[in-house]
Scaffold this motif. Structure first.
Motif, PDB file in Angstrom:
ATOM      1  N   TYR A 116       0.826  -1.083  -0.086  1.00 11.20           N
ATOM      2  CA  TYR A 116       0.070  -0.032  -0.033  1.00 11.20           C
ATOM      3  C   TYR A 116       0.908   1.351   0.168  1.00 11.20           C
ATOM      4  CZ  TYR A 116      -3.163   3.847   1.469  1.00 11.20           C
ATOM      5  OH  TYR A 116      -3.855   4.785   1.731  1.00 11.20           O
ATOM      6  N   VAL A 117       1.750   1.346   0.923  1.00 13.09           N
ATOM      7  CA  VAL A 117       2.643   2.468   0.885  1.00 13.09           C
ATOM      8  C   VAL A 117       3.648   2.662  -0.333  1.00 13.09           C
ATOM      9  CG1 VAL A 117       4.876   3.388   1.844  1.00 13.09           C
ATOM     10  CG2 VAL A 117       3.090   2.269   3.445  1.00 13.09           C
ATOM     11  N   ILE A 118       3.989   1.703  -0.900  1.00 12.16           N
ATOM     12  CA  ILE A 118       4.542   1.662  -2.356  1.00 12.16           C
ATOM     13  C   ILE A 118       3.784   2.251  -3.353  1.00 12.16           C
ATOM     14  CG2 ILE A 118       5.534   0.639  -4.230  1.00 12.16           C
ATOM     15  CD1 ILE A 118       6.890  -1.231  -2.146  1.00 12.16           C
ATOM     16  N   ALA A 119       2.436   1.727  -3.363  1.00 10.45           N
ATOM     17  CA  ALA A 119       1.466   2.126  -4.508  1.00 10.45           C
ATOM     18  C   ALA A 119       1.015   3.659  -4.331  1.00 10.45           C
ATOM     19  CB  ALA A 119       0.336   1.231  -4.630  1.00 10.45           C
ATOM     20  N   ALA A 120       0.667   3.803  -2.787  1.00 16.30           N
ATOM     21  CA  ALA A 120       0.273   5.365  -2.550  1.00 16.30           C
ATOM     22  C   ALA A 120       1.207   6.331  -2.920  1.00 16.30           C
ATOM     23  CB  ALA A 120      -0.055   5.306  -1.215  1.00 16.30           C
ATOM     24  N   THR A 121       2.701   5.958  -2.579  1.00 17.47           N
ATOM     25  CA  THR A 121       3.599   6.888  -2.793  1.00 17.47           C
ATOM     26  C   THR A 121       3.711   7.175  -4.502  1.00 17.47           C
ATOM     27  OG1 THR A 121       5.050   6.162  -0.966  1.00 17.47           O
ATOM     28  CG2 THR A 121       6.212   7.396  -2.736  1.00 17.47           C
ATOM     29  N   LEU A 122       3.635   6.344  -5.130  1.00 19.15           N
ATOM     30  CA  LEU A 122       3.765   6.316  -6.600  1.00 19.15           C
ATOM     31  C   LEU A 122       2.436   7.306  -7.154  1.00 19.15           C
ATOM     32  CD1 LEU A 122       4.444   2.788  -7.801  1.00 19.15           C
ATOM     33  CD2 LEU A 122       6.046   4.681  -7.754  1.00 19.15           C
ATOM     34  N   VAL A 123       1.441   6.980  -6.640  1.00 20.88           N
ATOM     35  CA  VAL A 123       0.266   7.990  -6.845  1.00 20.88           C
ATOM     36  C   VAL A 123       0.535   9.451  -6.649  1.00 20.88           C
ATOM     37  CG1 VAL A 123      -2.134   8.417  -6.496  1.00 20.88           C
ATOM     38  CG2 VAL A 123      -1.309   6.058  -7.016  1.00 20.88           C
ATOM     39  N   LEU A 132       1.712  10.140   3.983  1.00 20.96           N
ATOM     40  CA  LEU A 132       2.588  10.152   3.091  1.00 20.96           C
ATOM     41  C   LEU A 132       2.600  11.328   2.114  1.00 20.96           C
ATOM     42  CD1 LEU A 132       1.937   6.358   2.094  1.00 20.96           C
ATOM     43  CD2 LEU A 132       4.012   7.207   2.836  1.00 20.96           C
ATOM     44  N   GLY A 133       1.346  11.727   1.764  1.00 17.32           N
ATOM     45  CA  GLY A 133       1.324  13.216   0.828  1.00 17.32           C
ATOM     46  C   GLY A 133       1.930  14.183   1.611  1.00 17.32           C
ATOM     47  N   LEU A 134       1.835  14.475   2.721  1.00 14.29           N
ATOM     48  CA  LEU A 134       2.516  15.637   3.570  1.00 14.29           C
ATOM     49  C   LEU A 134       3.990  15.436   3.160  1.00 14.29           C
ATOM     50  CD1 LEU A 134       0.528  15.858   7.064  1.00 14.29           C
ATOM     51  CD2 LEU A 134       0.624  17.273   5.137  1.00 14.29           C
ATOM     52  N   CYS A 135       4.401  14.163   3.332  1.00 12.21           N
ATOM     53  CA  CYS A 135       6.115  13.960   2.931  1.00 12.21           C
ATOM     54  C   CYS A 135       6.454  14.175   1.584  1.00 12.21           C
ATOM     55  CB  CYS A 135       6.410  12.433   3.304  1.00 12.21           C
ATOM     56  SG  CYS A 135       6.162  12.086   5.118  1.00 12.21           S
ATOM     57  N   THR A 136       5.616  13.591   0.632  1.00  9.59           N
ATOM     58  CA  THR A 136       5.977  13.909  -0.837  1.00  9.59           C
ATOM     59  C   THR A 136       5.817  15.263  -1.378  1.00  9.59           C
ATOM     60  OG1 THR A 136       3.761  13.072  -1.598  1.00  9.59           O
ATOM     61  CG2 THR A 136       5.489  11.427  -1.562  1.00  9.59           C
ATOM     62  N   ASP A 137       4.641  15.963  -1.021  1.00 10.56           N
ATOM     63  CA  ASP A 137       4.257  17.222  -1.253  1.00 10.56           C
ATOM     64  C   ASP A 137       5.291  18.259  -0.509  1.00 10.56           C
ATOM     65  OD1 ASP A 137       2.334  16.496  -3.199  1.00 10.56           O
ATOM     66  OD2 ASP A 137       0.546  16.794  -1.892  1.00 10.56           O
ATOM     67  N   GLY A 138       5.584  17.846   0.585  1.00  5.45           N
ATOM     68  CA  GLY A 138       6.578  18.538   1.550  1.00  5.45           C
ATOM     69  C   GLY A 138       7.757  18.655   0.804  1.00  5.45           C
ATOM     70  N   ALA A 139       8.289  17.598   0.225  1.00  4.39           N
ATOM     71  CA  ALA A 139       9.552  17.565  -0.492  1.00  4.39           C
ATOM     72  C   ALA A 139       9.637  18.456  -1.656  1.00  4.39           C
ATOM     73  CB  ALA A 139       9.768  16.206  -0.981  1.00  4.39           C
ATOM     74  N   TYR A 140       8.442  18.547  -2.385  1.00  4.69           N
ATOM     75  CA  TYR A 140       8.033  19.347  -3.641  1.00  4.69           C
ATOM     76  C   TYR A 140       8.262  20.641  -3.112  1.00  4.69           C
ATOM     77  CZ  TYR A 140       6.899  15.840  -7.136  1.00  4.69           C
ATOM     78  OH  TYR A 140       6.784  15.032  -8.283  1.00  4.69           O
ATOM     79  N   ALA A 141       7.624  20.894  -2.045  1.00  2.00           N
ATOM     80  CA  ALA A 141       7.619  22.437  -1.676  1.00  2.00           C
ATOM     81  C   ALA A 141       8.805  22.841  -1.165  1.00  2.00           C
ATOM     82  CB  ALA A 141       6.659  22.506  -0.186  1.00  2.00           C
ATOM     83  N   LEU A 142       9.794  21.957  -0.511  1.00  2.00           N
ATOM     84  CA  LEU A 142      11.047  22.504   0.030  1.00  2.00           C
ATOM     85  C   LEU A 142      11.928  22.659  -1.291  1.00  2.00           C
ATOM     86  CD1 LEU A 142      11.577  20.458   3.051  1.00  2.00           C
ATOM     87  CD2 LEU A 142      11.018  22.776   2.951  1.00  2.00           C
ATOM     88  N   LEU A 143      11.804  21.909  -2.302  1.00  2.00           N
ATOM     89  CA  LEU A 143      12.619  21.937  -3.580  1.00  2.00           C
ATOM     90  C   LEU A 143      12.415  23.302  -4.361  1.00  2.00           C
ATOM     91  CD1 LEU A 143      14.823  20.669  -5.561  1.00  2.00           C
ATOM     92  CD2 LEU A 143      13.047  19.525  -6.462  1.00  2.00           C
TER      93      LEU A 143
END
Length: 213
Positions: free
Chosen positions: A7-14, A159-170
């Motif tokens: 689930y974590v892998i699939a959700a992260t890819l999404v 997971l969204g907070l982590c992935t979108d947070g990475a986009y935000a910082l970059l």
């Protein structure tokens, strides 16, 4: 644990796939810095929390099985994306030749939270995603389905907070450099505005969910 890992892998890819939320977060980071982008991320995932609550309550089922409900949310979301795109295209600033483009006036936190919130709240595809995706990982033999959907939904938000947070910082790091390149920043305005409008038109013209008897 194996189910959770899948689930974590699939959700992260999404989540890492560029969409309206990612585009909004990145555009705020480029224009207003990391702090504004992180605030936008919080707004986006407050909207996701509402979608999770709707999925648990069965409103996602309603969106799929009620043509009227789906169309209302669909066109409201499409109109909002087009509005953001048009507003981005019209936000013209004209620095003198040879000068760096100054950083735009920062948006208020409420505005950033509100815009991010509406982007995911008015995204019927997110509701459809939860309806189609989460049940695949639910095992009625291991507890109440509503509780399991809640857990998976909250994990999606984290997971969204982590992935979108990475986009935000970059984007916040790249933003100052971009503002020193006037042509690139003008190109970014057209790219972001045009993409928002394109996403809105695509959402409006996409086939509606089919009702099932």
């Amino acid at each position: 644990m194996s189910t959770m890992a899948v689930y974590v892998i699939a959700a992260t890819l999404v989540l890492i796939a560029p969409g309206p939320a990612v585009l909004y977060v990145v555009s705020q980071g480029l224009r207003h810095g990391s702090r504004a982008a992180v605030t936008a991320v919080l707004g986006v995932h407050i909207g996701t929390l509402v979608q999770v609550a709707a999925a648990v309550a069965g409103l996602s089922w309603l969106l799929v099985n009620s043509a009227t409900a789906f169309m209302v949310v669909k066109y409201a979301g499409a109109a909002y994306l087009i509005y953001l795109g048009v507003r981005t295209l019209l936000s013209r600033r004209s620095p003198e030749a040879g000068q760096d483009l100054p950083a735009p006036a920062p948006k208020g936190r409420r505005r950033l939270l509100g815009e991010g919130f509406l982007i995911n709240l008015l995204n019927p595809k997110l509701a459809l995603f939860f309806l189609a995706f989460l049940p695949q990982f639910v095992d009625p033999a291991k507890g109440a389905p509503a509780l399991q959907i809640t857990v998976f939904g909250l994990l999606f938000v984290l997971l969204g907070l982590c992935t979108d947070g990475a986009y935000a910082l970059l984007a916040g790091v790249i933003g100052p450099w971009l503002r020193r390149n006037v042509r690139l920043l003008r190109g970014e305005r057209y790219a972001v505005g045009g993409t928002f409008i394109g996403l809105g038109l695509f959402a409006a013209l996409a086939p509606s969910a089919q009702r099932h008897a």
